[in-house]
Enzyme design. Sequence first.
Site, mmCIF file in Angstrom:
data_model
loop_
_atom_site.group_PDB
_atom_site.id
_atom_site.type_symbol
_atom_site.label_atom_id
_atom_site.label_comp_id
_atom_site.label_asym_id
_atom_site.label_seq_id
_atom_site.Cartn_x
_atom_site.Cartn_y
_atom_site.Cartn_z
ATOM 1 N N LYS A 198 -12.406 8.144 -8.854
ATOM 2 C CA LYS A 198 -11.308 8.850 -8.891
ATOM 3 C C LYS A 198 -11.957 9.508 -10.126
ATOM 4 O O LYS A 198 -12.216 10.476 -10.652
ATOM 5 C CB LYS A 198 -10.037 8.704 -9.506
ATOM 6 C CG LYS A 198 -9.098 9.735 -9.196
ATOM 7 C CD LYS A 198 -7.748 9.626 -9.012
ATOM 8 C CE LYS A 198 -7.091 8.898 -10.378
ATOM 9 N NZ LYS A 198 -6.602 9.633 -11.680
ATOM 10 N N HIS A 209 1.016 -0.920 0.256
ATOM 11 C CA HIS A 209 0.111 0.184 -0.336
ATOM 12 C C HIS A 209 1.194 1.332 -0.443
ATOM 13 O O HIS A 209 1.788 1.366 0.805
ATOM 14 C CB HIS A 209 -0.546 -0.058 1.139
ATOM 15 C CG HIS A 209 -1.874 0.735 1.064
ATOM 16 N ND1 HIS A 209 -1.909 2.105 1.580
ATOM 17 C CD2 HIS A 209 -3.594 0.167 1.460
ATOM 18 C CE1 HIS A 209 -2.786 2.489 1.698
ATOM 19 N NE2 HIS A 209 -4.212 1.543 0.938
#
Length: 969
Positions: free
Chosen positions: A616, A172
């Site tokens: 997004k 991550h």
Amino acid sequence: MTRHGSASCFEVLMPARPSPTPPTRPDPSDAAEKNRPLVDDIRLLGRLLGDVIREHEGQEAYALVERIRQLSVAFRLRRDAGAGRALDRLLKNLSGDATVNVIRAFSYFSHLANIAEDRHHVRRREHHESRGDLQEGSLAMSLARLARADVRADDIAAVLRQAYVSPVLTAHPTEVQRKSILDAERALAELLTERDELTRRAAPAADLEDNEALMRSRITQLWQTRMLRFAKLTVADEIENALAYYPSTFLRQIPRVYRQLERALPGHEIAPFLRMGHWIGGDRDGNPFVTADTLTLALSRQSEVALRFFLTECHLLGGELSVSGTRTGMTDALLALADRAGDTNPHRDDEPYRRSLIGLYSRLAATLAELTGTEALRHAVPPRNPYGSPADFLADLQVIARSLQAHQAQALVQPRLAPLMRAVQVFGFHLATIDLRQSSDQHEAVVAELLRRSRVEPDYRSLNEGARQALLMRLLNDTRALRVQGATYSEHTLGELAIFEAAHSLRQRFGRESIRHYIISHTESVSDLLEVLLLMKEVGLMRGTPDPADDTGEPHAEDFAARCDLIVVPLFETIADLRQAAPIMAAYYALPGIADMVRRSGAEQDVMLGYSDSNKDGGTFTSNWELYRAEVELARLFTGLKASHGIQLRLFHGRGGTVGRGGGPSFQAILAQPPGTVNGQIRLTEQGEVIASKYAHPEIGRRNLETLVAATLEATLLHPTRAAPRAFLDAAQALSDASFAAYRRLVYETPGFTDYFFGATPIREIAELNIGSRPASRKATRAIEDLRAIPWSFSWGQCRVALPGWCGFGSAVEHFLHAPGVDEAESARRLALLQRMHRQWPFFSTLLSNLDMVLAKSDLSIAARYADLLDDRRLGRRIFRAIRSEWEATARALQRITGRGDRLSGNASLARSLEHRLPYIDPLNHLQVELMRRYRTRRPDTPEAEVQRIQRGIHLSINGIAAGLRNTG
């Protein structure tokens, strides 16, 4: 803790002197008192933290922390402008060292509150289980529902035989916790558990004092341990971080989940359907540091963790199975196994179980050396004769189990031997399946170079899609390789081919389950899948040819028919890609021989759906709706392929930690999937702080694993088979169209929005953090399109806007209810429709629940302080007004549809959690804003030491806010 902050938090939570008197544990059945143990634990941990701060930093530092907390609470709860101005003055006058200390204090309080909450979740669950109460999301509850619906045990076992459920741990780029911190906090959690047991049995005060002293030592360790890394994480570091969850959680808790199913379904063999997956070491998309070497390292380390666990369990079993042949009988197979062990110690002549286990240990030690190059810790017999496969090891364990069962010793099987056998079934010698992932444009570049060097096609990239498909299918049906002996290839091409070659050899070494999936990011065409097949063919991961006939037109022999070792998995990410998912897969399977090739290769087709980039790209509602539509269309396509070729669809959900990236409660998310899309098959990613919050505590880890299984069973066996009513679908489409337009208008079409994002969020500072091996942006630009979805969401969460989780929905509802031509009566009818969708449609109700959660974690008063960081104040005010307007529209829409004005009125536990923690998160935001202002306005001659202190403070605040909100990106 006081709701209004009128009393000093540190005085409430940290009385001047510790008391050895054990806390009073109330009757847990009293609803008004059920949370008192949580408050007791928070007070205890808070008091110890305060003592440590006073001891190390002095009373003045402690008083400063408390003063900042009081002003922050006044600003939050009373919107006291005077408190805000006083807070500004105080923060602006803090020295760099004092600021860092204050940030560390509030950050660690958030960490400690997390530990207390986790313990309370386990405590409440134990209480309910002791009373026979069933909890939503538990496996017991779901099995009870299935029983009430007359679903037979045979049917459940049949589903599990075909099922595949897999949480997939990923690295991550915004993962903030250091392993050293996680280890100390895990030790604190164990001490809290021990304290509960001491209280339960009314232990002497001295035992409680000893327990508290150990807690103090761990908190002292935390205070004296740096929170931040000095160096950026490497891929090797990320591998180790993920493996840390296995010894205490996955290796021990997954067999317990299986045991629960065995008890619920007596007489049925439970197939090993629940398995772990990893991306770490195999995910190359945007990460140049992932190579063939890191893939090899990842599997070697995974194998070492599995084998060392098995070695330890065999050693412990040897101590427990002290059964003497003079006291009971043994099977011939067990005696033969003991004789093969090579153990000549006369003290064990009459203990064939121990001798057998020494033999197993010897073979495992040899396996460890062969697969990983490392050595076992102890040797009663020298390592020899390594196991050829996990199945061989399991067969030896079954010999031991059958002998015990045949001689009145079943009681010796269950505690350790049965869980070990299940662990071998599930984890093998590879521990977890590693996925390979790369972007489609990278495959295209490699194929183009191979074709150019072999003089097959000088300009592959100039070909249209039809020409590409025709060329690639012709090459797949050509048994010759493309690589030219002696030719020079680019470093990129050699590196990509090395990954495929490594996968081929590693599967032979660690087994076929070690690497099963090849994921293609940014899949936009059929040729993206064919290119990967061609690269697999180059290294032997694909054998034979897909064309059903040879050059003469005669059907070719089955021996020459194409088979693939890996499942080629398209990843559809943007809104446009999701809309093309089903058409692309239909066109792919329409190609000659592809369906038969997949059938011969295992008849499994994974399709991965990206939540982050679609959000997004189009906002949360449109993202969720297009994901829903794509799933429906894919399920329809594969219903036909299942009938004709037996091919099973498995959807892989690329969910993140935040709602803006598909996060939220997993149980509700799985039940909200469209009818016919689960069918016992699901994979989903687990990322960032979500991994720690779900799996750091073993009991909570087991609950989360149970939840995945429970939701999969309910979605498969209880889920309605009919589609949602047409009126629901049409309304959702209308909302999506309006939401998409509103989101794009704000994020991509508002002049200056990009400048606002880079100025009013800590995105620039996040990019400097040593918190992941992968860069935060795909390209060196400021374009939002090029920014990775994870830091995009992370940045908005840090400044308490959380825009990706809600933006667009308010305007969509407003347009739906009051569009031109919609009169008052029609508006009322449409509102009633939305209210019915909320009550009756899991997809819509889950989405609104997640919106509610995001709004509860956001705070526009704090966000406004970030907006003041922009040099262009007029731009900052203009964009912030637009954001506030959309946020308020979303809040109004939620209230009108759900009938609830208060945030989280339907989620009491989360509401309680935020009530406890927000007074400690808010100061971190205020401090972060002040430090960002100092950092961005620093003079060129500012001493480097001061600059580093400011940077460290910013990064510490990022860590603390992420821990407090319990998610990153």
